[in-house]
Scaffold this motif. Structure first.
Motif, PDB file in Angstrom:
ATOM      1  N   UNK A  28      39.133  20.099 -10.033  1.00 22.28           N
ATOM      2  CA  UNK A  28      38.691  19.666 -11.367  1.00 22.28           C
ATOM      3  C   UNK A  28      37.455  20.440 -11.798  1.00 22.28           C
ATOM      4  N   UNK A  29      36.533  20.648 -10.860  1.00 25.61           N
ATOM      5  CA  UNK A  29      35.295  21.363 -11.208  1.00 25.61           C
ATOM      6  C   UNK A  29      35.631  22.792 -11.600  1.00 25.61           C
ATOM      7  N   UNK A  73      37.336  23.026 -14.944  1.00 24.89           N
ATOM      8  CA  UNK A  73      36.429  22.748 -16.067  1.00 24.89           C
ATOM      9  C   UNK A  73      35.522  23.945 -16.320  1.00 24.89           C
ATOM     10  N   UNK A  74      34.994  24.530 -15.232  1.00 25.67           N
ATOM     11  CA  UNK A  74      34.091  25.685 -15.403  1.00 25.67           C
ATOM     12  C   UNK A  74      34.848  26.859 -16.009  1.00 25.67           C
ATOM     13  N   UNK A  87      37.525  26.764 -17.894  1.00 33.53           N
ATOM     14  CA  UNK A  87      37.863  26.519 -19.310  1.00 33.53           C
ATOM     15  C   UNK A  87      36.623  26.675 -20.177  1.00 33.53           C
ATOM     16  N   UNK A  88      35.452  26.354 -19.645  1.00 28.93           N
ATOM     17  CA  UNK A  88      34.219  26.503 -20.431  1.00 28.93           C
ATOM     18  C   UNK A  88      33.923  27.990 -20.638  1.00 28.93           C
ATOM     19  N   UNK A  93      36.385  29.441 -23.049  1.00 36.30           N
ATOM     20  CA  UNK A  93      36.148  28.995 -24.428  1.00 36.30           C
ATOM     21  C   UNK A  93      35.025  29.820 -25.042  1.00 36.30           C
ATOM     22  N   UNK A  94      33.989  30.088 -24.240  1.00 33.91           N
ATOM     23  CA  UNK A  94      32.860  30.895 -24.778  1.00 33.91           C
ATOM     24  C   UNK A  94      33.352  32.279 -25.151  1.00 33.91           C
ATOM     25  N   UNK A 110      35.650  32.236 -28.213  1.00 32.89           N
ATOM     26  CA  UNK A 110      34.903  31.969 -29.447  1.00 32.89           C
ATOM     27  C   UNK A 110      34.173  33.241 -29.875  1.00 32.89           C
ATOM     28  N   UNK A 111      33.590  33.916 -28.893  1.00 36.68           N
ATOM     29  CA  UNK A 111      32.831  35.138 -29.212  1.00 36.68           C
ATOM     30  C   UNK A 111      33.766  36.182 -29.824  1.00 36.68           C
ATOM     31  N   UNK A 130      36.602  35.696 -31.342  1.00 35.95           N
ATOM     32  CA  UNK A 130      37.072  35.317 -32.689  1.00 35.95           C
ATOM     33  C   UNK A 130      35.965  35.545 -33.702  1.00 35.95           C
ATOM     34  N   UNK A 131      34.720  35.256 -33.291  1.00 34.87           N
ATOM     35  CA  UNK A 131      33.607  35.455 -34.233  1.00 34.87           C
ATOM     36  C   UNK A 131      33.519  36.939 -34.594  1.00 34.87           C
ATOM     37  N   UNK A 132      33.637  37.778 -33.553  1.00 37.92           N
ATOM     38  CA  UNK A 132      33.545  39.235 -33.802  1.00 37.92           C
ATOM     39  C   UNK A 132      34.659  39.646 -34.755  1.00 37.92           C
ATOM     40  N   UNK A 169      36.197  37.875 -36.898  1.00 36.41           N
ATOM     41  CA  UNK A 169      35.923  37.352 -38.255  1.00 36.41           C
ATOM     42  C   UNK A 169      34.930  38.259 -38.956  1.00 36.41           C
ATOM     43  N   UNK A 170      33.910  38.673 -38.189  1.00 32.08           N
ATOM     44  CA  UNK A 170      32.864  39.497 -38.826  1.00 32.08           C
ATOM     45  C   UNK A 170      33.469  40.832 -39.262  1.00 32.08           C
TER      46      UNK A 170
END
Lengths: 58, 247
Positions: free
Chosen positions: A28-29, A32-33, A35-36, A39-40, A43-44, A46-48, A50-51
């Motif tokens: 589980x640990x 979770x790590x 997936x975190x 996700x970062x 997200x980064x 997708x942001x790039x 988008x920009x």
């Protein structure tokens, strides 16, 4: 030490319980790590993208 | 107080809260679990009847308690999600499901490993064991239902309804040992009178239960941070957080 490992003859029941619990909790640990972190990164990315899309056409 | 709770409902504030709190809860979890396992295996005296095999209790009982506790959190979060459309509550329920499923599986597996030497059987269709198995299927059903729709919010709503309907199973599990003649023993800790266990056995159990709760809190906060980033990447605060520039 050996007597302790023997768990009064119940070693084959007690140790698998603790082993399985450790395996599941660590699983589980780790998940979770991972997936975190993923996700970062996502997200980064997708942001790039988008920009780039919104960037004024030079 | 309400303002603080209301602010916590917004993903941005909750993310900051989670980042600060998670390491501390992880620390509490690590220390209580280390001490608890040490007590459970080395220090607590053997049982006069079951000998050393009762040490399985120190992982079986906390897992079982957590399997019910996590489901109750899921049911409440699902209700908050359906009633007030609080996105975060939906994330809490969705992030909790796999953790609860693992705890339920652990409760069943360690119980079965304890049942073999003590009852002479891996499994029996006993009221307590069967209702716990139903709980496992509820968790798996919740997770499957959540992904079963193309539109994520429909999936979340359908799963939330299942979570709320399924909560009736929790008291059934808890009281199964009183309502039916079960092979599984009755409540030994959560009963009205004094728990029928000496402190030297009871304290490690309560410490292990506390460490399992802290474990759930830690993993939940990590999974929530991941979900929030996944869903909120368009918003400015995520861009500032990740790219670090204030543009």
């Amino acid at each position: 030490m050996n007597e302790f490992l023997n768990m009064g003859g119940y070693a084959i029941y007690v140790w698998p319980c603790y082993g399985l619990t450790a395996f599941c909790l660590i699983g589980l640990v780790v998940s979770a790590r991972v997936s975190l972190r993923r996700a970062r990164l996502n997200a980064l990315q997708r942001i790039k993208s988008l920009e780039l899309k919104n960037a004024p056409k030079a | 107080m309400f303002l603080w709770f209301h602010k916590l409902g917004s993903p941005r504030y909750f993310y900051a809260f989670a980042r600060i709190i998670a390491p501390w809860i992880a620390l509490v979890c690590a220390t209580t679990m280390a001490w608890g396992v040490y007590q459970a295996l080395w220090v607590a005296p053997p049982d006069y009847q079951q000998g050393e095999s009762y040490r399985i209790m120190y992982v079986h009982v906390p897992s079982a308690w957590m399997s019910m506790f996590v489901y109750m959190v899921m049911a409440v979060a699902s209700a908050v999600y359906l009633i007030w459309h609080m996105k975060l509550a939906g994330f809490v329920a969705q992030a909790s499901a796999p953790i609860g499923a693992v705890f339920t599986f652990l409760a069943l597996a360690t119980g079965s490993l304890w049942g073999k030497p003590m009852w002479g059987t891996w499994w029996v269709w006993d009221a307590r064991l069967t209702s716990e198995l139903v709980l496992l299927f509820l968790y798996l059903g919740y997770m499957a239902l959540h992904e079963a729709y193309d539109n994520p919010s429909t999936g979340a709503k359908a799963a939330a309804i299942l979570a709320i309907v399924g909560v009736v199973n929790i008291p059934i599990i808890h009281y199964s040992v009183e309502w039916w003649h079960t092979l599984h023993q009755g409540a030994s800790v959560t009963k009205m009178g004094k728990p029928s266990m000496p402190a030297s056995m009871l304290v490690p159990l309560l410490v292990m239960a506390l460490s399992f709760k802290a474990f759930y809190g830690t993993v939940l906060l990590w999974r929530l941070q991941a979900k929030i980033l996944e869903r909120e990447y368009r918003s400015k605060w995520v861009r500032e957080l990740l790219t670090g520039d204030k543009a």
